[in-house]
Scaffold this active site. Structure first.
Site, PDB file in Angstrom:
ATOM      1  N   HIS A   1       6.041   5.344  -2.281  1.00 41.37           N
ATOM      2  CA  HIS A   1       5.638   5.574  -0.890  1.00 41.37           C
ATOM      3  C   HIS A   1       5.940   7.015  -0.526  1.00 41.37           C
ATOM      4  O   HIS A   1       6.984   7.555  -0.886  1.00 41.37           O
ATOM      5  CB  HIS A   1       6.383   4.620   0.054  1.00 41.37           C
ATOM      6  CG  HIS A   1       5.740   4.485   1.386  1.00 41.37           C
ATOM      7  ND1 HIS A   1       5.872   5.435   2.379  1.00 41.37           N
ATOM      8  CD2 HIS A   1       4.949   3.513   1.905  1.00 41.37           C
ATOM      9  CE1 HIS A   1       5.198   5.064   3.448  1.00 41.37           C
ATOM     10  NE2 HIS A   1       4.627   3.899   3.192  1.00 41.37           N
TER      11      HIS A   1
ATOM     12  N   ASP B   1       2.203  -2.812   0.164  1.00 40.23           N
ATOM     13  CA  ASP B   1       0.885  -3.186  -0.359  1.00 40.23           C
ATOM     14  C   ASP B   1       1.006  -4.170  -1.521  1.00 40.23           C
ATOM     15  O   ASP B   1       0.205  -5.108  -1.638  1.00 40.23           O
ATOM     16  CB  ASP B   1       0.121  -1.938  -0.801  1.00 40.23           C
ATOM     17  CG  ASP B   1      -0.170  -0.995   0.339  1.00 40.23           C
ATOM     18  OD1 ASP B   1      -0.777  -1.445   1.323  1.00 40.23           O
ATOM     19  OD2 ASP B   1       0.217   0.188   0.258  1.00 40.23           O
TER      20      ASP B   1
END
Length: 442
Positions: free
Chosen positions: A339, A387
């Site tokens: 991320h 995700d």
């Protein structure tokens, strides 16, 4: 010299707070978050050195937007100062949307209703679309039609935008084609439909938030509308549009938590696009349509679709090493890992995995996901993000391809409209400048 707060650092440098955070984004200054996750502190020695050296020369233009909606901590977001992870464990999506919109929670309790005429028109508009179209692509059609049939879309005061948000989110869900229900539980290894999860039990509590009260003086998000998703909730209705499986309460709570965890994330790419549209006084439907166009990119919300395909490709835990090896050899990104903000791990993923493990212990999809995570750790690659956790939820729930993007879009619509409200209130156009690097003008 220790650490100093933002006001002290800005005063020492003679700059505005926005410029201070621009220095952070460009790597000129380091900062750390306070224990509450809201306050920022700066290295006093670095500030002093910069003050003596002078401001960086000819810095490229920075787009810094002040917002009171979401702060990003070391590993998680905070919605108007409240830990989003805590909200995901105890609050329904509708109440969290009300919190983001800064309206009375009582005005946002489920069920939310879309405009029947608009939903019928949106359903009719989809009749000619190709088979197998992903839900996110359908959302662009649905949003356009819902906007065209809503005569109240130009009302931009906060209460009206919140009302539009409820109609829009309900319409997005209800205008999707319903999945034919099969007479089987969402997972034969999941918990029974009569058993509540830890999330459901927590959601029913009346525990107040720190500081007490909601934006309008009402209760805490979830305090008066908590509990498991009911038949009229957004989570329950969305379930029936994404999977033919009969839901159980624990997996519905997992979907509810996912919606909360994804409701906002500061200035993500789609949110920035939404704010630019709102600053031009585009109506809420146009704002959401703009954001949807950005969301599907593989570096944003589309990453969950990539993670879904990764899990489908692995299929069995024993295949994880081979599939990851082939992707690394081809130089491909591993979707759902790493991320740009949370360098040391995305705790939204951690919480959602905990909820899924409780909801469906021993489910084969969890075994596959765990095998992929283990293989990434073996290679010293980044930790999973939200995700990948979202793709795991869609896999074990038997959802249609692209369901993760759909969950992301429904959830983030609440955040996009919260940011739109801030831009409507400002009344100024967002107009960044380019740092020109072309040939000299002649």
């Amino acid at each position: 010299m220790g650490w100093i707060d933002a006001a002290t650092a800005a005063e020492r440098l003679g700059v505005k707070p926005a410029t201070l955070y621009a220095y952070v984004s460009r790597g000129v200054l380091r900062r750390r978050h306070g224990e509450d996750g809201r306050r920022s502190f700066f290295d006093a020695a670095e500030v002093e050195q910069l003050a003596r050296r002078g401001r960086p020369r000819n810095p490229p233009p920075e787009l810094v937007i002040e917002s009171a909606i979401t702060a990003l901590g070391v590993d998680r977001p905070y919605y108007r100062g409240i830990d989003a992870l805590d909200l995901a464990r105890r609050s329904p999506f509708e109440a969290v949307a009300a919190w983001l919109w800064d309206v009375e929670e009582e005005d946002a309790l489920p069920p939310w209703h879309g405009d029947p005429q608009g939903i019928r028109a949106a359903a009719e508009a989809q009749r000619g679309l190709p088979e197998g179209l992903l839900p996110l692509d359908r959302f662009q059609v649905i949003t356009t039609v819902l906007g065209a049939t809503d005569s109240l879309r130009y009302q931009l005061d906060p209460a009206s935008v919140a009302a539009t948000g409820r109609r829009l989110i309900a319409g997005l869900v209800d205008a999707l084609p319903a999945q034919p229900t099969v007479d089987a539980p969402a997972t034969r290894l999941g918990r029974g439909t009569q058993e509540t999860s830890a999330v459901g039990s927590a959601a029913a509590s009346d525990e107040p938030l720190p500081g007490g009260g909601s934006p309008g003086g009402g209760g805490v998000p979830g305090g008066s509308g908590g509990g498991l998703p009911s038949g009229g909730s957004i989570a329950a209705r969305l379930w029936g549009r994404l999977t033919p499986r009969v839901p159980d309460s624990a997996l519905l709570s997992a979907l509810q938590a996912a919606l909360v965890l994804l409701a906002d994330h500061e200035l993500a790419a789609s949110t920035l696009a939404a704010r630019v549209a709102a600053s031009a006084k585009a109506d809420p439907y146009a704002v959401v349509l703009t954001a949807l166009g950005v969301l599907g990119g593989p570096l944003h919300g589309g990453a969950s679709y990539g993670a879904e395909r990764l899990l489908a490709e692995v299929a069995e835990p024993s295949h994880a090493s081979r599939v990851i090896t082939e992707r690394v050899r081809r130089g491909e990104r591993i979707p759902g890992f790493g991320h740009s903000v949370y360098k040391n791990g995305d705790s939204r993923a951690t919480v959602l995995f905990e909820i899924l493990t409780h909801a469906a212990p021993g489910h084969p999809a969890l075994d596959v996901a765990q095998a992929v995570r283990k293989e990434l750790r073996r290679r010293r690659l980044p930790d999973p993000n939200i995700d990948f956790a979202l793709a795991t939820l869609t896999s074990l729930s038997g959802m249609v391809p692209g369901a993760g993007e759909a969950i992301f879009a429904v959830a983030r619509t609440a955040g996009w409209l919260a940011h739109a409200m801030e831009e409507y209130a400002k009344g100024t156009l967002l107009r960044p400048r380019a740092s020109y690097i072309g040939p000299p003008p002649r």
